[in-house]
Scaffold this active site. Structure first.
Site, PDB file in Angstrom:
ATOM      1  N   LYS A 152       0.816  -1.217   0.000  1.00 14.40           N
ATOM      2  CA  LYS A 152       0.000   0.000   0.000  1.00 14.40           C
ATOM      3  C   LYS A 152       0.852   1.270   0.000  1.00 14.40           C
ATOM      4  O   LYS A 152       0.492   2.256  -0.644  1.00 14.40           O
ATOM      5  CB  LYS A 152      -0.959   0.007   1.182  1.00 14.40           C
ATOM      6  CG  LYS A 152      -0.314   0.202   2.552  1.00 14.40           C
ATOM      7  CD  LYS A 152      -1.354   0.237   3.644  1.00 14.40           C
ATOM      8  CE  LYS A 152      -0.726   0.408   5.011  1.00 14.40           C
ATOM      9  NZ  LYS A 152      -0.030   1.696   5.194  1.00 14.40           N
ATOM     10  N   THR A 153       1.987   1.254   0.719  1.00 15.66           N
ATOM     11  CA  THR A 153       2.822   2.459   0.763  1.00 15.66           C
ATOM     12  C   THR A 153       3.415   2.734  -0.612  1.00 15.66           C
ATOM     13  O   THR A 153       3.530   3.894  -1.029  1.00 15.66           O
ATOM     14  CB  THR A 153       3.937   2.295   1.813  1.00 15.66           C
ATOM     15  OG1 THR A 153       3.350   1.978   3.077  1.00 15.66           O
ATOM     16  CG2 THR A 153       4.750   3.563   1.944  1.00 15.66           C
TER      17      THR A 153
ATOM     18  N   ASP B  66      -3.827   7.584   4.508  1.00 16.08           N
ATOM     19  CA  ASP B  66      -3.333   6.237   4.815  1.00 16.08           C
ATOM     20  C   ASP B  66      -4.065   5.695   6.041  1.00 16.08           C
ATOM     21  O   ASP B  66      -4.544   6.455   6.884  1.00 16.08           O
ATOM     22  CB  ASP B  66      -1.829   6.310   5.092  1.00 16.08           C
ATOM     23  CG  ASP B  66      -1.165   4.943   5.111  1.00 16.08           C
ATOM     24  OD1 ASP B  66      -1.800   3.963   4.667  1.00 16.08           O
ATOM     25  OD2 ASP B  66      -0.008   4.851   5.570  1.00 16.08           O
ATOM     26  N   GLU B  67      -4.165   4.367   6.148  1.00 18.83           N
ATOM     27  CA  GLU B  67      -4.775   3.697   7.307  1.00 18.83           C
ATOM     28  C   GLU B  67      -6.182   4.245   7.588  1.00 18.83           C
ATOM     29  O   GLU B  67      -6.554   4.553   8.719  1.00 18.83           O
ATOM     30  CB  GLU B  67      -3.889   3.855   8.560  1.00 18.83           C
ATOM     31  CG  GLU B  67      -2.462   3.362   8.408  1.00 18.83           C
ATOM     32  CD  GLU B  67      -2.345   1.837   8.380  1.00 18.83           C
ATOM     33  OE1 GLU B  67      -3.389   1.150   8.386  1.00 18.83           O
ATOM     34  OE2 GLU B  67      -1.208   1.331   8.346  1.00 18.83           O
TER      35      GLU B  67
ATOM     36  N   GLN C  50      -7.803  -5.066   9.212  1.00 13.85           N
ATOM     37  CA  GLN C  50      -6.747  -4.677  10.149  1.00 13.85           C
ATOM     38  C   GLN C  50      -7.177  -3.504  11.028  1.00 13.85           C
ATOM     39  O   GLN C  50      -6.343  -2.774  11.554  1.00 13.85           O
ATOM     40  CB  GLN C  50      -5.464  -4.327   9.384  1.00 13.85           C
ATOM     41  CG  GLN C  50      -4.880  -5.517   8.631  1.00 13.85           C
ATOM     42  CD  GLN C  50      -3.550  -5.187   7.983  1.00 13.85           C
ATOM     43  OE1 GLN C  50      -2.539  -5.006   8.658  1.00 13.85           O
ATOM     44  NE2 GLN C  50      -3.542  -5.113   6.660  1.00 13.85           N
TER      45      GLN C  50
ATOM     46  N   ARG D 109       1.915 -10.822  10.123  1.00 18.71           N
ATOM     47  CA  ARG D 109       3.251 -10.216  10.269  1.00 18.71           C
ATOM     48  C   ARG D 109       4.342 -11.218   9.904  1.00 18.71           C
ATOM     49  O   ARG D 109       5.492 -10.834   9.690  1.00 18.71           O
ATOM     50  CB  ARG D 109       3.511  -9.765  11.712  1.00 18.71           C
ATOM     51  CG  ARG D 109       2.557  -8.757  12.333  1.00 18.71           C
ATOM     52  CD  ARG D 109       2.350  -7.541  11.488  1.00 18.71           C
ATOM     53  NE  ARG D 109       1.148  -7.696  10.668  1.00 18.71           N
ATOM     54  CZ  ARG D 109       0.824  -6.922   9.652  1.00 18.71           C
ATOM     55  NH1 ARG D 109       1.621  -5.946   9.300  1.00 18.71           N
ATOM     56  NH2 ARG D 109      -0.289  -7.127   8.971  1.00 18.71           N
TER      57      ARG D 109
END
Length: 643
Positions: A35-36, A219-220, A250, A601
């Site tokens: 995503k980044t 973002d997020e 998430q 993770r």
């Protein structure tokens, strides 16, 4: 760099998300899907198309993330980004209020209060109404004010069915706001709520910022609250060029005020929205992705994605059942030892996750015994935490009332009216006569140097301390510790706060009592030997080099990180899902998302631990395996039951 060179490393959905530049866009970015990369390439692409840096606003949740994103965009463009607005919500709103706050009557030199300063004003507001802090704990009031502001609610409209004294709370909240104005100050919540108020009351100001920011990227997005949502909708109302990136699977910060509806209802709020799913995971093996996907599919509140990976099948996921929490910690440390000695992993490749901070204590102990370097991420070592230091100070002072450090630490903890004036007087006596705190306190009492009211409070305190001395010398010290914490009012004060922080502190104190019980039952000595051990543990030298340490952290702190090896401990009902979330369907789904975050993770290896018995405040209790383990198909897992 041409735009073709610039975009050639993106996969098709990533490229589609970068190229869709007009109108609302929801990018559902699965775990490990890049995503980044999409956000930074999209910003660079907008500027390649002629957008000036000051016309783009990018909002993140941490200053670190903002800095890293700026650096990545500048590397892509090979030029510095002067005028580019990339920052957190709070920093963005502060910048706007510094420029425009006079429209709301804000002074240009208004100050920003930190948490400690805010708490001080809340205490004053409570005192000004002649209210008791035991009935209205300041930390709880602070938490509820922050939540109210996050929901966009002012004092006059605040209603909370769980808080019976909502009318009184509204008055405290309102008076706190008056005190803020008198101090020419804003707290963090005000930065957002007042910017939204500015936009609503001053259409010309809103129009100016709508014209400036032709594109807004967030973002997020799953972690935004209601007032952040209002800020974004107002800012993008005219041009609709709002691009949000997030993953409903998430969303794990509901207790902080994050509103999952913001991402679930995006298409309702923006009917012209394009939705693009990033479903290729670049991080984990096929087994890990398959298991995590099966787990999260059990949630009802989600938009849905089908994660896949080009990585190999990988090792099985091991689910390991231990006899109790001590055996579990030993098994975790033994596994780490084997991974370091027999596999090609370094300490920095390995992370151990758990649901609550209190769980770290046994794992810390076991890693220390094996001389394995570890680092707590996002938290203090167990014996360095405030509540643990307070409890140990109570034990030390109960044994030795001449222990000045311990006495000074606990004389007004919890608050018992022995405030700064008394402590200041004691320090003045000590300074003038060259006496320790304890000796100066005794001299002041003998010479009647304190006011009658202060003397009465000191009498009560020393009567309590004498009683605690009796407990410490006549009872098994785990029982003495529990009684001291209860009768001092320490446990009750935390229970009355009813905040997440207070709950975590209570869990830590319960684990301290478990540690005392373990020490007692192993026959390693009495209270003095235990205090010596605690001092040695808390004085361990700081470990150097993050790449040479195993990471210990809560599942909430694991968000945004990745490790070749992930170990998740304490997979039992009442821990994960947490006891306080087990009977609410939406909170239960958030706990499942928390487990999902932990699983995703892991790059290469994933180990899931549970204990069949666990102690709470020293009392053994049978533990049931986490209900979430049953959500993972057996084809992905190998089960090991240790004797």
């Amino acid at each position: 760099m041409t735009s073709e060179d610039f975009l050639k490393n993106l996969n098709p959905p990533q490229l589609e998300a970068v190229m869709h530049t007009e109108g609302p866009l929801l990018i559902l970015a699965g775990a490990g899907s890049g995503k980044t990369r999409v956000l930074t390439h999209r910003i660079a692409h907008l500027m390649n198309r002629g957008m000036a840096p000051e016309q783009v606003l990018a909002v993140t949740f941490t200053n670190k993330a903002a800095g890293e994103m700026r650096e990545r965009v500048e590397r892509l463009l090979s030029v510095p980004l002067n005028g580019f607005w990339i920052s957190t919500f709070h920093s963005t709103c502060l910048r706007i209020l510094r420029r425009e706050g006079q429209n709301l009557g804000l002074p240009r030199d208004f100050i920003i209060l930190d948490e400690k300063d805010s708490l001080g004003l809340i205490r004053k507001a409570i005192a000004d109404f002649n209210l008791n802090e035991e009935a209205y704990p300041p930390k709880q009031i602070e938490y509820r004010i922050d939540r109210a502001k996050g929901d966009g609610k002012g004092p006059e409209e605040f209603i909370d069915p769980e808080f019976s004294a909502s009318t009184t709370f509204g008055k405290i909240y309102g008076h706190y706001q008056e005190l803020l104005r008198e101090a020419k100050g804003l707290d963090f919540g005000d930065l957002l709520i007042m910017t939204v108020e500015l936009f609503r009351k001053c259409p010309d100001v809103l129009t100016r910022y709508q014209s400036q920011f032709r594109h807004v990227l967030v973002d997020e997005y799953q972690d935004t609250n209601r007032v952040q949502y209002d800020f974004l909708r107002l800012l993008c109302r005219s041009h609709q060029n709002l691009c949000v990136v997030g993953d409903e699977d998430q969303s794990i910060y509901g207790w902080r005020g994050a509103d999952l509806r913001n991402i679930l209802d995006f298409e309702r709020d923006f009917p012209q929205a394009r939705v693009i799913r990033l479903e290729q995971n670049y991080r984990s093996t096929k087994r890990i992705i398959g298991a995590a996907s099966a787990l999260i599919a059990k949630n009802r509140l989600r938009k849905g994605k089908k994660l896949w990976t080009a990585r190999p099948e990988g090792h099985p996921i091991f689910s390991i059942s231990s006899r109790n929490e001590r055996y579990e910690a030993s098994a975790v440390a033994g596994l780490v030892e084997n991974l370091l000695s027999k596999d090609s992993f370094t300490a920095g490749d390995i992370a151990v996750f758990y649901r609550t901070n209190a769980q770290s204590r046994l794992i810390e102990d076991e890693l220390s015994r094996r001389r394995i370097a570890y680092q707590l991420v996002g938290g203090l070592r167990f014996y360095e935490r405030k509540e643990i230091k307070d409890a140990i100070a109570y034990l030390r002072a109960s044994l030795n009332p001449e222990d000045s450090l311990s006495l000074r630490r606990i004389i007004n903890v919890p608050a018992r009216g022995i405030g700064k004036s008394v402590i200041g007087k004691v320090e003045e006596i000590g300074s003038e006569r060259g006496l320790s705190f304890a000796t100066a306190l005794r001299a002041g009492r003998e010479e009647k140097l304190f006011s009658p009211a202060a003397e009465r409070k000191l009498d009560v305190f020393f009567q309590i301390l004498n009683k605690f001395h009796t407990y410490s010398v006549s009872e098994p010290f785990p029982e003495a510790l529990h009684r001291i914490l209860k009768e001092s009012g320490y446990l009750g004060a935390l229970e009355n706060e009813r905040t997440e922080e207070a709950r975590a502190r209570l869990e830590n104190l319960g684990e301290l009592i478990n540690a005392a019980r373990d020490f007692w039952e192993r026959g390693e000595g009495g209270i003095m030997e235990y205090l010596d051990q605690a001092a040695l543990v808390s004085d361990i030298d700081e470990l150097e080099g993050t790449s040479r340490t195993v990471k210990l952290l809560t599942l909430h702190n694991a968000k945004g990180l990745e490790f070749p090896v992930v170990i998740i401990a304490g997979l039992e009902d009442n821990l994960l899902p947490h006891l306080h979330s087990s009977h609410d369907e939406e909170e239960l789904e958030e706990e499942r998302r928390l487990f999902y975050v932990g699983m995703t993770r892991a790059k290469d290896r994933l180990f899931l631990f549970q204990a069949r018995e666990r102690r709470f405040f020293g009392v053994p209790s049978f533990s049931r395996p986490s209900r979430f383990l049953a959500d993972i198909p057996r084809e992905f897992v190998e089960v090991i039951v240790q004797p």
